[in-house]
Scaffold this motif. Structure first.
Motif, mmCIF file in Angstrom:
data_model
loop_
_atom_site.group_PDB
_atom_site.id
_atom_site.type_symbol
_atom_site.label_atom_id
_atom_site.label_comp_id
_atom_site.label_asym_id
_atom_site.label_seq_id
_atom_site.Cartn_x
_atom_site.Cartn_y
_atom_site.Cartn_z
ATOM 1 N N VAL A 1 0.957 -1.029 0.008
ATOM 2 C CA VAL A 1 -0.051 0.109 -0.130
ATOM 3 C C VAL A 1 0.767 1.352 -0.113
ATOM 4 O O VAL A 1 2.016 1.281 0.267
ATOM 5 N N HIS A 2 0.321 2.327 -0.413
ATOM 6 C CA HIS A 2 0.989 3.555 -0.331
ATOM 7 C C HIS A 2 0.015 4.684 0.388
ATOM 8 O O HIS A 2 -0.959 4.698 0.136
ATOM 9 N N ARG A 3 0.724 5.679 1.218
ATOM 10 C CA ARG A 3 0.181 6.584 1.806
ATOM 11 C C ARG A 3 0.640 7.838 1.551
ATOM 12 O O ARG A 3 2.234 7.868 1.697
ATOM 13 N N PRO A 4 0.227 9.065 1.490
ATOM 14 C CA PRO A 4 1.026 10.246 1.381
ATOM 15 C C PRO A 4 1.603 10.489 2.504
ATOM 16 O O PRO A 4 1.196 10.191 3.947
ATOM 17 N N VAL A 5 3.044 11.253 2.511
ATOM 18 C CA VAL A 5 3.601 11.574 3.677
ATOM 19 C C VAL A 5 3.914 12.798 3.773
ATOM 20 O O VAL A 5 4.372 13.605 2.828
ATOM 21 N N GLU A 6 3.931 13.430 5.037
ATOM 22 C CA GLU A 6 3.934 14.815 5.327
ATOM 23 C C GLU A 6 5.506 15.078 5.491
ATOM 24 O O GLU A 6 6.186 14.283 6.084
ATOM 25 N N GLY A 7 5.956 16.528 5.046
ATOM 26 C CA GLY A 7 7.419 16.738 5.348
ATOM 27 C C GLY A 7 8.483 16.181 4.652
ATOM 28 O O GLY A 7 9.569 16.478 4.766
ATOM 29 N N VAL A 8 7.977 15.494 3.330
ATOM 30 C CA VAL A 8 8.932 15.205 2.318
ATOM 31 C C VAL A 8 8.916 16.099 1.344
ATOM 32 O O VAL A 8 7.826 16.317 0.693
#
Length: 247
Positions: free
Chosen positions: A142-149
């Motif tokens: 699965v993939h999830r949006p990641v903050e601070g990248v």
């Protein structure tokens, strides 16, 4: 567009880019000019600089020596992981939550596809642009949006020395110019007429107008029609309501 330019356009792109809408517009506007598409898993700039492609879509950063480059759009970074990873419970992963994870290096894994396979096995997490995560999607990952990248950017590049109308036309399409845009080579105006040529055309037009006016032997004068050169005699008009006297 100029007919002395190469009438075949070769467009390369890196994985994750979907140039279909631009290609469709090109084929709609210029059906007589073939457009070939090439996906490059390695560095697309090699194909461009070697002349195999006229235009390429690349993922920045790249070496800009010898090329023109226009950034087009940014890609959303996502974290790809096993479905068993607790991070999959997030809708958006805070950057701090990655501190305890093993972050996989895409290059060391042999590329995005292999990196996704390794992440799906539970060996770690890999950060990829969403377009690549979708391209290499698996049922066990699965993939999830990641903050601070930091985001990545897609751009379009072409050689500095390439000034062909076909390339300029395609760049304009990608930038959103309409088919009737005056900035497109296919819509450039013809050279302006010289003052002497304008004067000659105006003189010829005036002469033609005068010929039409005087032609056919018919003219109007004083509200009466003159035909064949005869002038009708004037008749005295009688006062209204008067018959005159008989002699």
């Amino acid at each position: 567009m100029s007919t002395d330019q190469p009438r075949n356009l070769s467009v390369g792109f890196v994985p994750g880019v979907t140039p279909g809408k631009w290609v469709a517009r090109w084929r709609e506007r210029h059906p007589a000019v073939p457009l070939d598409l090439h996906q490059h898993d390695a560095d697309a700039l090699v194909a461009l600089l070697e002349g195999a492609d006229d235009v390429v879509f690349v993922r920045l950063p790249v070496d800009r020596e010898g090329i023109h480059l226009i950034p087009l759009y940014e890609e959303q970074p996502v974290a790809v992981m096993s479905r068993e990873n607790e991070l999959s419970l997030y809708e958006d992963i805070p950057a701090g939550e990655l501190d305890g994870e093993t972050l996989l290096d895409v290059a060391e894994c042999g590329g995005p596809r292999t990196a996704v396979e390794v992440a799906a096995s539970g060996a770690g997490v890999v950060i990829l642009p969403m377009s690549l995560a979708r391209l290499h999607a698996r049922k066990d990952a699965v993939h999830r949006p990641v903050e601070g990248v930091a985001t990545t950017t897609i751009g379009i590049a072409w050689r500095v020395e390439d000034e062909s109308d076909d390339v300029e036309e395609f760049i304009g399409i990608v930038r959103g110019r309409t088919a009737r845009s005056s900035r497109q080579p296919s819509q450039r105006e013809a050279p302006k007429k010289s003052a002497s040529k304008k004067a000659a055309e105006k003189s010829a037009k005036n002469a033609g107008t005068a010929s039409k006016t005087t032609g056919g032997g018919t003219a109007r004068k004083g509200g009466s029609v003159q035909r064949g050169g005869r002038t009708p005699q004037n008749k005295q008009s009688r006062p209204s309501g008067s018959r005159g006297k008989r002699r």
